[in-house]
Design an enzyme around this catalytic site. Structure first.
Site, PDB file in Angstrom:
ATOM      1  N   ASP A 102       0.845  -1.197   0.000  1.00 23.72           N
ATOM      2  CA  ASP A 102       0.000   0.000   0.000  1.00 23.72           C
ATOM      3  C   ASP A 102       0.878   1.244   0.000  1.00 23.72           C
ATOM      4  OD1 ASP A 102      -2.181  -1.681   0.247  1.00 23.72           O
ATOM      5  OD2 ASP A 102      -2.241  -1.492   2.434  1.00 23.72           O
TER       6      ASP A 102
HETATM    7  N1  URA Z   1      -0.982  -5.962   4.008  1.00 24.10           N
HETATM    8  C1  URA Z   1      -1.531  -4.733   3.975  1.00 24.10           C
HETATM    9  O1  URA Z   1      -2.577  -4.499   4.564  1.00 24.10           O
HETATM   10  N2  URA Z   1      -0.895  -3.768   3.284  1.00 24.10           N
HETATM   11  C2  URA Z   1       0.270  -3.958   2.654  1.00 24.10           C
HETATM   12  O2  URA Z   1       0.814  -3.029   2.052  1.00 24.10           O
HETATM   13  C3  URA Z   1       0.834  -5.250   2.692  1.00 24.10           C
HETATM   14  C4  URA Z   1       0.181  -6.229   3.382  1.00 24.10           C
END
Ligand code: URA
Length: 241
Positions: A102
């Site tokens: 993310d």
């Molecule tokens: N899980 C998440 O919620 N976000 C990420 O970026 C990676 C794993």
């Protein structure tokens, strides 16, 4: 060979992403748009993506990027936001990220032009290990930790067993937070955040510490390094290539 496979072999994208590129009409075979991933191509066909000629034997590149927060893990962004591609601009190859982090997640992200490897590393059946350091709101009790370990239902499906350790507790008048280490063998979208939400301890900050046995080590945030040959063989072995 199927057109999607051809593009993955040539290092244009993972097979799944190659199918999207084809369906979007960005690929031409011998001068005509080919928008069916199952179209067949032969060695002497001329294939272009966005007008650029594809040669089948592009040198493979494997980078370990230490992604800072604030960058999205896509190759193209229609809203002009910063992407991980901005961090590897000086590598003159058509790279793409292996899976996603993310925008507000930092940590390890592999970048490559090796479509087959990328495909397998993100496929759940190979159970590639990902380790996250997770600050959550509140201090999860033993029951919440057990639920996370055994699996919680997100989007109608239970998560696979996970490794979960409570590393540190921060308690006081301003802060009531815990640091967890969560080890996953699957990689569903926003999985860590959804798992923690499911046990009522929303994520305050998320960092990926390890991916397929690789750690950032001395690579500072925002920088990358090339994998060694040994590291490449090691991840190939993990996904049985
Ligand atoms: N899980 C998440 O919620 N976000 C990420 O970026 C990676 C794993």
């Amino acid at each position: 060979m199927r057109l999607a496979k051809y593009l993955a072999r040539a290092g244009v994208a993972s097979r799944r992403h190659a199918e999207e590129i084809i369906r979007a009409g960005r690929v031409c075979v011998n001068g005509s748009i080919a928008d069916q991933p199952q179209a067949q191509v032969k060695g002497n066909d001329t294939v272009t993506v966005d007008g650029e000629l594809i040669t089948e034997f592009e040198e493979k590149v494997y980078l370990l990027l230490h992604k800072p927060k604030g960058y999205i893990s896509t190759v193209h962004d229609t809203h002009n936001r910063l992407t991980v591609m901005d961090l590897v601009k000086d590598v003159k190859k058509r790279l793409y990220p292996v899976g996603r982090l993310d925008s507000d997640t930092s940590g390890i992200l592999l970048m490559t032009n090796d479509g087959d490897l990328a495909n397998r590393l993100t496929h759940p059946s190979y159970e590639v290990k990902k380790v996250y350091l997770v600050h959550v709101n509140g201090i999860p009790g033993e029951e919440a930790l057990m639920q996370l370990r055994e699996g919680v239902v997100i989007e109608g499906r239970k998560t696979a067993p996970a490794g979960v350790r409570l590393i540190k507790q921060f308690t006081g008048t301003v802060k009531n937070e815990a640091l967890l280490e969560i080890t996953l063998i699957e990689g569903r979208k926003r999985q860590v955040k959804k798992m923690c939400e499911a046990v009522n301890h929303p994520v305050a900050s998320l960092h990926r510490e390890e991916f397929a046995g690789l750690k950032a080590g001395s690579v500072p945030e925002g920088a990358y390094r090339h994998l060694t040959d040994q590291e490449v063989s090691n991840i190939y072995r993990q996904v049985k290539l």
